[in-house]
Write an enzyme that holds these catalytic residues in place. Structure first.
Site, short mmCIF file in Angstrom:
data_model
loop_
_atom_site.label_atom_id
_atom_site.label_comp_id
_atom_site.label_asym_id
_atom_site.label_seq_id
_atom_site.Cartn_x
_atom_site.Cartn_y
_atom_site.Cartn_z
N LYS A 140 0.84 -1.20 0.00
CA LYS A 140 0.00 0.00 0.00
C LYS A 140 0.88 1.25 0.00
O LYS A 140 1.70 1.44 0.91
CB LYS A 140 -0.91 0.01 1.22
CG LYS A 140 -1.99 -1.07 1.19
CD LYS A 140 -2.79 -1.12 2.49
CE LYS A 140 -3.80 0.00 2.57
NZ LYS A 140 -4.69 -0.17 3.77
N ILE A 141 0.71 2.08 -1.02
CA ILE A 141 1.44 3.34 -1.15
C ILE A 141 0.43 4.47 -1.26
O ILE A 141 -0.45 4.44 -2.13
CB ILE A 141 2.36 3.34 -2.39
CG1 ILE A 141 3.41 2.22 -2.27
CG2 ILE A 141 3.04 4.69 -2.57
CD1 ILE A 141 4.30 2.09 -3.49
#
Length: 367
Positions: A140-141
């Protein structure tokens, strides 16, 4: 098995659980949700881990060993969280294989304190990808301006990415551009594009939460009549933007090379306003090729009384544009709203990370 959830899944919506804990894993609860609740993926965040650590004894053995080894809190957090993510990925591996590597995914978040630093975000993504070492992992970015080139770089290296914290349509288009650029670079690097997956997490309920407050402050009948309509309109227009991109020659060239779409994911789908139906952000965002990641409370509510009446997105674009125009006319500054929500979201992400560090520190002392 819930017939309602089966119907939702049959509409092409992948149902993911927005929660993970070692207790779920060791008791077989996650497997039960896969079998009985159509769950085909899991998302995590620091608050979820902090909550899991503070309940029961599932982590006691690992905490004891980490304390004896004298590891620092940051390393302990990574050891604890990646252990759960690996386990969940293994539980979901049959789903991953059966879905042709589309679902069966588990997401873990980069340290949100790095969200304004592209190079550190990329380094963290690489480290997590190596540490978990499962093909059905998502990193997750956050979709910050600095996160966009990090998304491109990670995807270009074959790292599957869950782009998180998207609020605005403009930023979503930038996210899709970053994803396409990453795939183009991966192709140039000789990677198999079929092995690279991505989802774009569009946050839903928080949009209503902020805009409703502003509508209440404006207080006119026209403004008050728009309460609870902005988030769904925003998400529907995001899907319209997605459809434009996957119809483009740029995407078609990548698809012919084996790439698969970056699916829109509806996040923050728990209804926070008790005046609204508790399945609002599920029932009104049904369309094929999407993911809805739900807290268990929302999952249970949908299983019990969700109203799944076919596609509720693709035929609603004009209505959505009209809603956005009415919001503007009522005095809502969309750009200011989404800018505030991103700042607020990052602040909450960082606070959650601090909470997780403090929880692990406290648990280590007790171990």
């Amino acid at each position: 098995m819930s017939e309602i959830l089966k119907k939702l899944s049959g509409q092409g919506v992948s149902i993911w659980l927005d929660d993970i804990s070692r207790e779920r894993l060791r008791t077989g609860n996650l497997q039960s949700l896969i079998t009985d609740r159509q769950v085909v993926g899991v998302t995590s965040n620091p608050t979820i881990f902090a909550s899991a650590l503070s309940k029961g004894d599932a982590y006691d053995g690992q905490l004891h060993d980490l304390k004896i080894r004298g590891v620092d809190v940051e390393e302990a957090v990574r050891a604890i969280t990646t252990y759960d993510i690996r386990w969940a990925a293994d539980v979901l591996r049959p789903v991953f294989d059966a879905s042709g590597q589309v679902d069966g995914r588990v997401s873990i978040e980069v340290d949100p304190r790095l969200s304004k630093d592209t190079d550190k975000t990329v380094a963290e993504a690489r480290a997590l990808w190596w540490l978990v070492d499962r093909p059905n992992l998502f990193i997750k970015i956050p979709a910050t301006v600095e996160g966009l080139p990090a998304i491109t770089q990670a995807i270009s290296e074959g790292i599957s990415v869950n782009v998180t914290l998207i609020f605005s349509l403009e930023r979503y288009r930038a996210v899709m551009d970053a994803w396409l650029t990453g795939l183009e670079q991966a192709k140039a690097n000789g990677l198999d594009l079929a092995n690279i997956e991505s989802v774009a997490s569009f946050f839903v309920s928080r949009v209503d939460g902020e805009i409703d407050k502003r509508l209440d402050k404006i207080g006119t009948p026209e403004a008050l009549a728009l309460r609870g309509k902005a988030a769904i309109a925003n998400a529907r227009l995001a899907f319209a933007a997605f459809e434009e991109v996957v119809a483009s020659p740029r995407w078609q060239a990548l698809a012919e090379a084996g790439a698969r779409p970056q699916r829109p994911l509806w996040a923050s789908t728990g209804t926070k306003n008790p005046d609204y139906p508790d399945t609002l952000y599920v029932d009104e965002l049904v369309t094929s090729g999407t993911v809805n990641t739900m807290p268990e409370k929302t999952l249970d509510a949908t299983a019990d009384h969700g109203k799944i009446a076919g596609d509720t997105v693709r035929s609603s674009y004009e209505e959505a544009w009209n809603t956005m125009a009415a919001l503007k006319e009522a005095g809502i500054d969309y750009d200011d709203v989404v800018s505030f929500l991103e700042r607020d979201g990052l602040s909450k992400f960082e606070a959650s990370w601090t909470e997780l560090l403090e929880t692990v520190s406290s648990e280590l002392k007790k171990a």
